[in-house]
Design a protein around this motif. Sequence first.
Motif, PDB file in Angstrom:
ATOM      1  N   ASP A   3       0.874  -1.107  -0.057  1.00 42.50           N
ATOM      2  CA  ASP A   3      -0.113  -0.082  -0.196  1.00 42.50           C
ATOM      3  C   ASP A   3       0.991   1.272   0.010  1.00 42.50           C
ATOM      4  O   ASP A   3       1.911   1.266   0.726  1.00 42.50           O
ATOM      5  CB  ASP A   3      -0.817   0.179   1.283  1.00 42.50           C
ATOM      6  CG  ASP A   3      -1.917  -0.822   1.130  1.00 42.50           C
ATOM      7  OD1 ASP A   3      -2.138  -1.653   0.184  1.00 42.50           O
ATOM      8  OD2 ASP A   3      -2.723  -1.104   2.281  1.00 42.50           O
ATOM      9  N   LYS A   4       0.412   2.235  -0.595  1.00 42.54           N
ATOM     10  CA  LYS A   4       1.167   3.626  -0.839  1.00 42.54           C
ATOM     11  C   LYS A   4       0.208   4.585  -0.167  1.00 42.54           C
ATOM     12  O   LYS A   4      -1.070   4.744  -0.171  1.00 42.54           O
ATOM     13  CB  LYS A   4       1.533   3.990  -2.046  1.00 42.54           C
ATOM     14  CG  LYS A   4       2.607   3.029  -2.990  1.00 42.54           C
ATOM     15  CD  LYS A   4       2.808   3.684  -4.499  1.00 42.54           C
ATOM     16  CE  LYS A   4       3.873   2.724  -4.972  1.00 42.54           C
ATOM     17  NZ  LYS A   4       3.910   3.407  -6.333  1.00 42.54           N
ATOM     18  N   THR A   5       0.929   5.441   0.490  1.00 43.97           N
ATOM     19  CA  THR A   5       0.119   6.712   1.112  1.00 43.97           C
ATOM     20  C   THR A   5       0.511   7.779   0.147  1.00 43.97           C
ATOM     21  O   THR A   5       1.733   8.334  -0.114  1.00 43.97           O
ATOM     22  CB  THR A   5       0.555   6.880   2.472  1.00 43.97           C
ATOM     23  OG1 THR A   5       0.272   5.969   3.102  1.00 43.97           O
ATOM     24  CG2 THR A   5       0.009   8.220   2.976  1.00 43.97           C
ATOM     25  N   LEU A   6      -0.514   8.315  -0.415  1.00 42.45           N
ATOM     26  CA  LEU A   6      -0.273   9.509  -1.559  1.00 42.45           C
ATOM     27  C   LEU A   6      -0.987  10.812  -0.762  1.00 42.45           C
ATOM     28  O   LEU A   6      -1.956  10.618   0.108  1.00 42.45           O
ATOM     29  CB  LEU A   6      -1.250   9.176  -2.687  1.00 42.45           C
ATOM     30  CG  LEU A   6      -0.637   7.875  -3.622  1.00 42.45           C
ATOM     31  CD1 LEU A   6      -1.421   7.672  -4.864  1.00 42.45           C
ATOM     32  CD2 LEU A   6       0.834   8.087  -3.615  1.00 42.45           C
ATOM     33  N   VAL A   7      -0.846  11.925  -1.279  1.00 40.89           N
ATOM     34  CA  VAL A   7      -1.581  13.123  -0.867  1.00 40.89           C
ATOM     35  C   VAL A   7      -2.336  13.828  -2.194  1.00 40.89           C
ATOM     36  O   VAL A   7      -1.940  13.948  -3.241  1.00 40.89           O
ATOM     37  CB  VAL A   7      -0.500  14.107  -0.736  1.00 40.89           C
ATOM     38  CG1 VAL A   7      -0.672  15.526  -0.256  1.00 40.89           C
ATOM     39  CG2 VAL A   7       0.442  13.673   0.462  1.00 40.89           C
ATOM     40  N   CYS A   8      -3.512  14.032  -1.886  1.00 45.73           N
ATOM     41  CA  CYS A   8      -4.476  14.654  -2.589  1.00 45.73           C
ATOM     42  C   CYS A   8      -4.225  15.935  -3.133  1.00 45.73           C
ATOM     43  O   CYS A   8      -3.849  16.755  -2.403  1.00 45.73           O
ATOM     44  CB  CYS A   8      -5.952  14.807  -2.043  1.00 45.73           C
ATOM     45  SG  CYS A   8      -7.237  15.396  -3.192  1.00 45.73           S
ATOM     46  N   GLU A  14      -3.998  13.064   2.987  1.00 40.46           N
ATOM     47  CA  GLU A  14      -3.505  11.760   2.723  1.00 40.46           C
ATOM     48  C   GLU A  14      -4.308  10.714   2.684  1.00 40.46           C
ATOM     49  O   GLU A  14      -5.431  10.897   3.152  1.00 40.46           O
ATOM     50  CB  GLU A  14      -2.318  11.298   3.921  1.00 40.46           C
ATOM     51  CG  GLU A  14      -1.010  12.079   3.991  1.00 40.46           C
ATOM     52  CD  GLU A  14      -0.190  11.738   5.077  1.00 40.46           C
ATOM     53  OE1 GLU A  14      -0.578  10.279   5.875  1.00 40.46           O
ATOM     54  OE2 GLU A  14       1.017  11.973   5.132  1.00 40.46           O
ATOM     55  N   PHE A  15      -4.080   9.903   1.592  1.00 40.71           N
ATOM     56  CA  PHE A  15      -5.079   8.637   1.288  1.00 40.71           C
ATOM     57  C   PHE A  15      -4.289   7.484   0.936  1.00 40.71           C
ATOM     58  O   PHE A  15      -2.974   7.657   0.559  1.00 40.71           O
ATOM     59  CB  PHE A  15      -6.270   9.007   0.041  1.00 40.71           C
ATOM     60  CG  PHE A  15      -5.643   9.373  -1.138  1.00 40.71           C
ATOM     61  CD1 PHE A  15      -5.557   8.248  -2.026  1.00 40.71           C
ATOM     62  CD2 PHE A  15      -5.149  10.617  -1.615  1.00 40.71           C
ATOM     63  CE1 PHE A  15      -5.206   8.411  -3.295  1.00 40.71           C
ATOM     64  CE2 PHE A  15      -4.687  10.785  -2.751  1.00 40.71           C
ATOM     65  CZ  PHE A  15      -4.584   9.612  -3.646  1.00 40.71           C
ATOM     66  N   PRO A  34      -3.257   7.784  -8.846  1.00 44.44           N
ATOM     67  CA  PRO A  34      -4.380   8.632  -8.628  1.00 44.44           C
ATOM     68  C   PRO A  34      -3.747   9.860  -8.075  1.00 44.44           C
ATOM     69  O   PRO A  34      -3.062   9.984  -7.161  1.00 44.44           O
ATOM     70  CB  PRO A  34      -5.350   8.102  -7.826  1.00 44.44           C
ATOM     71  CG  PRO A  34      -4.689   6.878  -7.310  1.00 44.44           C
ATOM     72  CD  PRO A  34      -3.624   6.370  -7.931  1.00 44.44           C
ATOM     73  N   GLN A  35      -4.423  11.126  -8.410  1.00 45.92           N
ATOM     74  CA  GLN A  35      -4.014  12.317  -7.843  1.00 45.92           C
ATOM     75  C   GLN A  35      -4.815  13.035  -6.767  1.00 45.92           C
ATOM     76  O   GLN A  35      -4.501  13.773  -5.748  1.00 45.92           O
ATOM     77  CB  GLN A  35      -3.871  13.308  -8.964  1.00 45.92           C
ATOM     78  CG  GLN A  35      -2.972  13.028 -10.081  1.00 45.92           C
ATOM     79  CD  GLN A  35      -1.641  13.658 -10.123  1.00 45.92           C
ATOM     80  OE1 GLN A  35      -1.692  14.857  -9.617  1.00 45.92           O
ATOM     81  NE2 GLN A  35      -0.414  13.144 -10.620  1.00 45.92           N
TER      82      GLN A  35
END
Length: 55
Positions: A3-8, A14-15, A34-35
């Motif tokens: 799993d990766k933590t990304l920032v909207c 963070e999601f 996804p952005q």
Amino acid sequence: MADKTLVCKDCGKEFVFTEGEQNFYKEKGFDNEPQRCVDCRKARKQQNNNRGFRR
């Protein structure tokens, strides 16, 4: 894959981009992660629907 933590890019929250989602993106041939978070994606889709864009 983990799993990766990304920032909207819209709201800055963070999601998590899960391993399952990553596999789905790979199977569909999507190159980019996804952005936007789920909530911002839904809001953007709703805005586009209201403007007459196709789903």
